[in-house]
Write a protein that holds these residues in place. Structure first.
Motif, PDB file in Angstrom:
ATOM      1  N   PRO A  29       4.139   1.525 -40.121  1.00 50.46           N
ATOM      2  CA  PRO A  29       3.407   0.360 -39.600  1.00 50.46           C
ATOM      3  C   PRO A  29       2.120   0.087 -40.386  1.00 50.46           C
ATOM      4  O   PRO A  29       1.476  -0.942 -40.194  1.00 50.46           O
ATOM      5  CB  PRO A  29       3.051   0.789 -38.180  1.00 50.46           C
ATOM      6  N   ASP A  30       1.746   1.018 -41.282  1.00 50.80           N
ATOM      7  CA  ASP A  30       0.450   0.897 -41.944  1.00 50.80           C
ATOM      8  C   ASP A  30       0.440   1.835 -43.153  1.00 50.80           C
ATOM      9  O   ASP A  30       0.851   2.989 -43.043  1.00 50.80           O
ATOM     10  CB  ASP A  30      -0.646   1.321 -40.948  1.00 50.80           C
ATOM     11  N   TRP A  31      -0.032   1.329 -44.266  1.00 51.39           N
ATOM     12  CA  TRP A  31      -0.081   2.166 -45.470  1.00 51.39           C
ATOM     13  C   TRP A  31      -1.252   3.137 -45.456  1.00 51.39           C
ATOM     14  O   TRP A  31      -1.167   4.245 -45.960  1.00 51.39           O
ATOM     15  CB  TRP A  31      -0.193   1.281 -46.713  1.00 51.39           C
ATOM     16  N   THR A  32      -2.379   2.680 -44.919  1.00 50.09           N
ATOM     17  CA  THR A  32      -3.604   3.471 -45.051  1.00 50.09           C
ATOM     18  C   THR A  32      -3.464   4.861 -44.420  1.00 50.09           C
ATOM     19  O   THR A  32      -3.797   5.874 -45.046  1.00 50.09           O
ATOM     20  CB  THR A  32      -4.783   2.699 -44.419  1.00 50.09           C
ATOM     21  N   ALA A  33      -2.932   4.889 -43.191  1.00 49.67           N
ATOM     22  CA  ALA A  33      -2.766   6.182 -42.516  1.00 49.67           C
ATOM     23  C   ALA A  33      -1.694   7.020 -43.206  1.00 49.67           C
ATOM     24  O   ALA A  33      -1.799   8.255 -43.273  1.00 49.67           O
ATOM     25  CB  ALA A  33      -2.427   5.957 -41.046  1.00 49.67           C
ATOM     26  N   TYR A  61      -9.244   2.593 -36.901  1.00 51.81           N
ATOM     27  CA  TYR A  61      -9.870   3.623 -37.739  1.00 51.81           C
ATOM     28  C   TYR A  61     -11.031   3.121 -38.594  1.00 51.81           C
ATOM     29  O   TYR A  61     -11.652   3.880 -39.317  1.00 51.81           O
ATOM     30  CB  TYR A  61      -8.830   4.333 -38.612  1.00 51.81           C
ATOM     31  N   TYR A  62     -11.323   1.826 -38.547  1.00 49.31           N
ATOM     32  CA  TYR A  62     -12.429   1.338 -39.371  1.00 49.31           C
ATOM     33  C   TYR A  62     -13.776   1.828 -38.833  1.00 49.31           C
ATOM     34  O   TYR A  62     -14.025   1.836 -37.636  1.00 49.31           O
ATOM     35  CB  TYR A  62     -12.440  -0.188 -39.430  1.00 49.31           C
ATOM     36  N   ASP A  63     -14.640   2.256 -39.739  1.00 47.57           N
ATOM     37  CA  ASP A  63     -16.014   2.565 -39.343  1.00 47.57           C
ATOM     38  C   ASP A  63     -16.941   2.312 -40.526  1.00 47.57           C
ATOM     39  O   ASP A  63     -17.200   3.172 -41.334  1.00 47.57           O
ATOM     40  CB  ASP A  63     -16.165   4.007 -38.810  1.00 47.57           C
TER      41      ASP A  63
HETATM   42  N1  HIS Z   1      -4.171  -0.917 -43.831  1.00 47.19           N
HETATM   43  C1  HIS Z   1      -5.001  -2.078 -43.681  1.00 47.19           C
HETATM   44  C2  HIS Z   1      -5.641  -2.477 -44.990  1.00 47.19           C
HETATM   45  C3  HIS Z   1      -6.487  -1.396 -45.550  1.00 47.19           C
HETATM   46  C4  HIS Z   1      -6.301  -0.656 -46.644  1.00 47.19           C
HETATM   47  N2  HIS Z   1      -7.279   0.241 -46.704  1.00 47.19           N
HETATM   48  C5  HIS Z   1      -8.093   0.047 -45.705  1.00 47.19           C
HETATM   49  N3  HIS Z   1      -7.616  -0.940 -44.964  1.00 47.19           N
HETATM   50  C6  HIS Z   1      -4.184  -3.229 -43.136  1.00 47.19           C
HETATM   51  O1  HIS Z   1      -2.973  -3.141 -43.055  1.00 47.19           O
HETATM   52  O2  HIS Z   1      -4.749  -4.247 -42.791  1.00 47.19           O
END
Ligand code: HIS
Length: 374
Positions: free
Chosen positions: A75-79, A261-263
């Protein structure tokens, strides 16, 4: 045959634009010393839903595996990238990736991203590199009508910090701020007895626009060191972008985090025509706490589907058709080289007018085959 809601087929120009956007991204980030990383499409839900990553399981495409664990489509690359590189030696800082994410709270279930993550680097260096990579990439794609927006999680969080809101109420307030719903903000603030910050929050909803707004808030927050620090930080990044080019930058001081997770700093790129978000990102140091690491982490991801829709397509090439038959098909194939600039199709019969710019037939001259316009 039908498709599930949110899934879609694609054809033609959109696909070639997307491939071009991907290849351009690969070249741009390779030249800036990013190392490519790929993670599997199927992961444990926990990578994204654990207490620190904090994402909502409800929006994920999920199932139980045979051991009873919940698995999800990424669902998300960052994690996912954080999980993958947590074990790597911290000397390498710059990572890039490309591929789909799947969530059912977005327009389509699948969206394609191209992104970068910068970990263990100096904070300002990481943030600058994210923004400058975004600028270079959009320039290379000839997309010049866009605005970069900067925000910071710390503004809202600092303002509400002295009041011990319950998690659910805090989230409702955050959502109301995110949606810029002053009526809802007012309602929640009154219900929670936060009258002391009511005006401040309502005012923040409209605190967006060009950098001039920062000086107003410098005055307003003159005795709030934490908030002043954030304003200076935003100014520093705007200054960097101004020094390096013509990029239009706006700030949204009322912005709240759109990912749990943003801070810290948050950035988004908006396309001027239509306002779609072409990239989004921010600082997320705290995600690394799950691996017992105190570090710096910042990144952003482009929405490649949005970029593909807005790329200027090159003038299309001439389309030619060589008329052949089963007997002359091999000859037609060998004659493709006589039309090196065009898109060349071979047909036995052309039904519809206007399908091709030019039609060719095969003739024989001095024992040689060649194509001539019909
Ligand atoms: N993963 C975030 C984008 C991101 C990459 N690194 C930090 N934030 C998104 O899908 O919106």
């Amino acid at each position: 045959m039908f498709l599930p809601a949110g899934s879609q087929d694609e054809t033609g120009v959109l696909i070639s634009n997307r491939l071009k956007a991907s290849e351009t991204f690969r070249q741009v980030v390779e030249k800036r010393n990013f190392k490519a990383i790929s993670t599997p499409v199927v992961e444990y839900a926990n990578t994204f839903t654990n207490e620190i990553a904090g994402m909502d399981l409800q929006n994920m495409l999920k199932w139980f595996n045979h051991e009873g664990e919940i698995e999800v489509l990424r669902p998300d690359w960052t994690a996912a990238v954080a999980r993958a590189i947590a074990k790597q030696h911290p000397s390498f800082q710059k990572w890039s990736y490309q591929g789909s994410i799947f969530r059912n709270d977005k327009d389509g279930i699948e969206s394609r991203q191209a992104g970068i993550e910068i970990v263990h680097a100096d904070q300002f260096l990481g943030e600058s590199e994210c923004l400058l990579t975004a600028v270079q990439y959009l320039n290379t794609l000839n997309i010049d009508q866009y605005v970069i927006e900067l925000g910071h999680t710390g503004i809202f969080e600092t303002i509400i910090a002295p009041y011990s809101l319950k998690e659910a109420q805090e989230e409702n307030l955050r959502i109301a701020m995110h949606d810029k719903r002053s009526d809802l903000v007012e309602q929640i603030v009154e219900e929670e007895g936060l009258l002391a910050i009511k005006d401040q929050l309502i005012q923040l909803i409209d605190a967006y626009g060009s950098k001039e707004i920062l000086s107003t808030y410098h005055d307003l927050w003159h005795d709030q060191a934490e908030l002043l620090k954030i304003l200076n930080h935003l100014e520093q990044l705007i200054h960097l972008l101004e020094q390096t080019g013509e990029t239009e930058v706006i700030v949204d001081l009322g912005r709240v985090k759109n990912l749990p997770y943003y801070d810290g700093i948050m950035f988004r790129g908006f396309l001027t025509s239509g306002g779609s978000i072409c990239f989004s990102g921010g600082r997320y140091d705290k995600l690394y706490k799950q691996f017992k690491q105190e570090t710096s982490a910042v990144g952003l991801a482009f929405d490649v589907d949005i970029l593909a829709q807005h790329m200027v397509t090159e003038a299309s090439r001439n389309k030619a058709c060589i008329l052949a038959s089963p007997k002359t098909h091999a000859i037609a194939e060998s004659l493709r080289k006589e039309l090196p600039e065009a898109i060349v199709d071979i047909q036995y019969d052309v039904q519809a007018d206007g399908m091709y710019d030019k039609l060719y037939k095969i003739i024989q001259e001095n024992n040689q085959y060649k194509v001539v316009e019909r």
